[in-house]
Design a protein around this motif. Structure first.
Motif, PDB file in Angstrom:
ATOM      1  N   UNK A   1       0.830  -1.209   0.000  1.00 39.08           N
ATOM      2  CA  UNK A   1       0.000   0.000   0.000  1.00 39.08           C
ATOM      3  C   UNK A   1       0.857   1.248   0.000  1.00 39.08           C
ATOM      4  N   UNK A   2       1.858   1.262   0.857  1.00 40.72           N
ATOM      5  CA  UNK A   2       2.722   2.431   0.991  1.00 40.72           C
ATOM      6  C   UNK A   2       3.623   2.615  -0.225  1.00 40.72           C
ATOM      7  N   UNK A   3       4.262   1.521  -0.665  1.00 37.11           N
ATOM      8  CA  UNK A   3       5.241   1.622  -1.749  1.00 37.11           C
ATOM      9  C   UNK A   3       4.589   1.945  -3.081  1.00 37.11           C
ATOM     10  N   UNK A   4       3.532   1.210  -3.433  1.00 39.39           N
ATOM     11  CA  UNK A   4       2.861   1.484  -4.706  1.00 39.39           C
ATOM     12  C   UNK A   4       2.203   2.857  -4.691  1.00 39.39           C
ATOM     13  N   UNK A   5       1.664   3.244  -3.526  1.00 42.64           N
ATOM     14  CA  UNK A   5       1.087   4.574  -3.421  1.00 42.64           C
ATOM     15  C   UNK A   5       2.122   5.659  -3.633  1.00 42.64           C
ATOM     16  N   UNK A   6       3.315   5.448  -3.084  1.00 40.88           N
ATOM     17  CA  UNK A   6       4.412   6.421  -3.203  1.00 40.88           C
ATOM     18  C   UNK A   6       4.822   6.598  -4.662  1.00 40.88           C
TER      19      UNK A   6
ATOM     20  N   UNK B   1      -7.947  -3.677   4.764  1.00 41.21           N
ATOM     21  CA  UNK B   1      -6.819  -3.323   5.626  1.00 41.21           C
ATOM     22  C   UNK B   1      -5.930  -2.276   4.963  1.00 41.21           C
ATOM     23  N   UNK B   2      -5.822  -2.328   3.645  1.00 44.82           N
ATOM     24  CA  UNK B   2      -5.097  -1.286   2.911  1.00 44.82           C
ATOM     25  C   UNK B   2      -5.756   0.078   3.117  1.00 44.82           C
ATOM     26  N   UNK B   3      -7.080   0.098   3.043  1.00 42.84           N
ATOM     27  CA  UNK B   3      -7.812   1.347   3.283  1.00 42.84           C
ATOM     28  C   UNK B   3      -7.594   1.826   4.715  1.00 42.84           C
ATOM     29  N   UNK B   4      -7.634   0.894   5.681  1.00 40.59           N
ATOM     30  CA  UNK B   4      -7.402   1.263   7.073  1.00 40.59           C
ATOM     31  C   UNK B   4      -5.989   1.788   7.265  1.00 40.59           C
ATOM     32  N   UNK B   5      -5.034   1.194   6.542  1.00 41.29           N
ATOM     33  CA  UNK B   5      -3.655   1.665   6.589  1.00 41.29           C
ATOM     34  C   UNK B   5      -3.564   3.112   6.112  1.00 41.29           C
ATOM     35  N   UNK B   6      -4.252   3.408   5.022  1.00 41.16           N
ATOM     36  CA  UNK B   6      -4.262   4.784   4.505  1.00 41.16           C
ATOM     37  C   UNK B   6      -4.967   5.733   5.468  1.00 41.16           C
ATOM     38  N   UNK B   7      -6.027   5.250   6.142  1.00 37.80           N
ATOM     39  CA  UNK B   7      -6.706   6.082   7.139  1.00 37.80           C
ATOM     40  C   UNK B   7      -5.784   6.402   8.312  1.00 37.80           C
ATOM     41  N   UNK B   8      -4.964   5.423   8.709  1.00 39.70           N
ATOM     42  CA  UNK B   8      -4.001   5.669   9.764  1.00 39.70           C
ATOM     43  C   UNK B   8      -3.009   6.735   9.368  1.00 39.70           C
ATOM     44  N   UNK B   9      -2.574   6.684   8.121  1.00 35.43           N
ATOM     45  CA  UNK B   9      -1.654   7.697   7.587  1.00 35.43           C
ATOM     46  C   UNK B   9      -2.314   9.076   7.584  1.00 35.43           C
TER      47      UNK B   9
END
Length: 263
Positions: free
Chosen positions: A142-147, A202-210
């Motif tokens: 999620x983090x790497x591809x988003x970056x 969980x990817x969406x939740x990860x982004x919400x945490x960010x």
């Protein structure tokens, strides 16, 4: 399509720090047991320390509350879950008496930090190495591809008032990456197709945490949670996504049969 000259200016430093974190983190994940618990204790204590610093609580209060958070996570490993839960939440409530301002933010964010840390230990102990790697890899994807997608593809911003660098292209790329991780582990473990949906959630939740951490930093007028990690800022800046995913995973494992069985 054009890229700003400094689009990848911080990439070398960021990647070097990420590599060091990956070595330490994956070693602890592989070892499990007290090695993994020890890492979670250190991370949670540091996260609360950074949070209090961002909220203007001062260095002494930050050390006290961070130490309490680490001790509570350690206690959660030693005690039955039903006894551990009130001890964990007591740290968040203690901030009401210790801090002079921003108490609500501390209460909410610290509760998430502590419950997510507790959930990580339960997940590693209960489901083993394979499913811990699944969680780590989907957050990393999620983090790497988003970056990279955000910088290469650009496009409309996701929420510029809170996180000016995030784009919709990076956000969706993160979902796709997490879905692929879910598909891979579904094939590897023989789990049901629901694993793909859980991975994307969980990817969406990860982004919400960010985003939640970005909102706190924006409100408090700080760029990074600290300067402990070159290229990333603070520990919170690096682990905010894992916190969001781990917090949701606690709920997922409480309300569904995990890992999902094939239909």
């Amino acid at each position: 399509m054009s890229l700003a000259r400094d689009s990848f200016a911080d990439l070398a430093t960021r990647m070097a720090t990420s590599l060091a974190l990956a070595v330490v983190g994956l070693t602890a994940v592989w070892a499990g047991g007290w090695w993994f618990t020890g890492l979670v204790v250190v991370i949670v204590a540091t996260l609360v320390w950074e949070l209090v610093g961002m909220l203007g609580g001062g260095p002494r209060r930050a050390l006290v509350l961070g130490g309490m958070a680490g001790a509570a996570i350690l206690a959660s490993k030693l005690l039955p879950p039903g006894i551990a839960l009130p001890i964990l939440l007591a740290v968040a409530i203690a901030g009401i008496g210790v801090l002079e301002r921003n108490r609500t933010l501390f209460l909410v964010m610290t509760s998430v930090i502590l419950l997510a840390g507790f959930g990580l230990i339960l997940h590693r102990d209960g489901f083993g190495l394979t499913w811990m790697l699944w969680l780590v890899l989907l957050v990393a994807a999620t983090d790497t591809l988003g970056y990279f997608a955000g910088r290469v593809l650009g496009g409309p911003k996701f929420w510029p008032a809170v996180s000016p660098k995030k784009t919709w292209s990076g956000t969706v790329a993160g979902w796709i990456g997490a879905g692929l991780i879910g598909w891979g582990f579904m094939s590897l473990t023989g789990s049901g197709v629901e694993l793909i949906g859980i991975s994307v959630a969980l990817s969406m939740a990860s982004q919400m945490g960010d985003i939640a951490e970005s909102a706190v930093k924006r409100r408090m007028g700080v760029k990074d949670s600290s300067n402990l990690l070159p290229g990333h800022g603070g520990v919170y800046d690096r682990f905010d996504g894992l916190l969001g995913a781990a917090f949701l995973l606690v709920i997922v494992e409480s309300v569904t049969a995990f890992p999902p069985s094939p239909v």
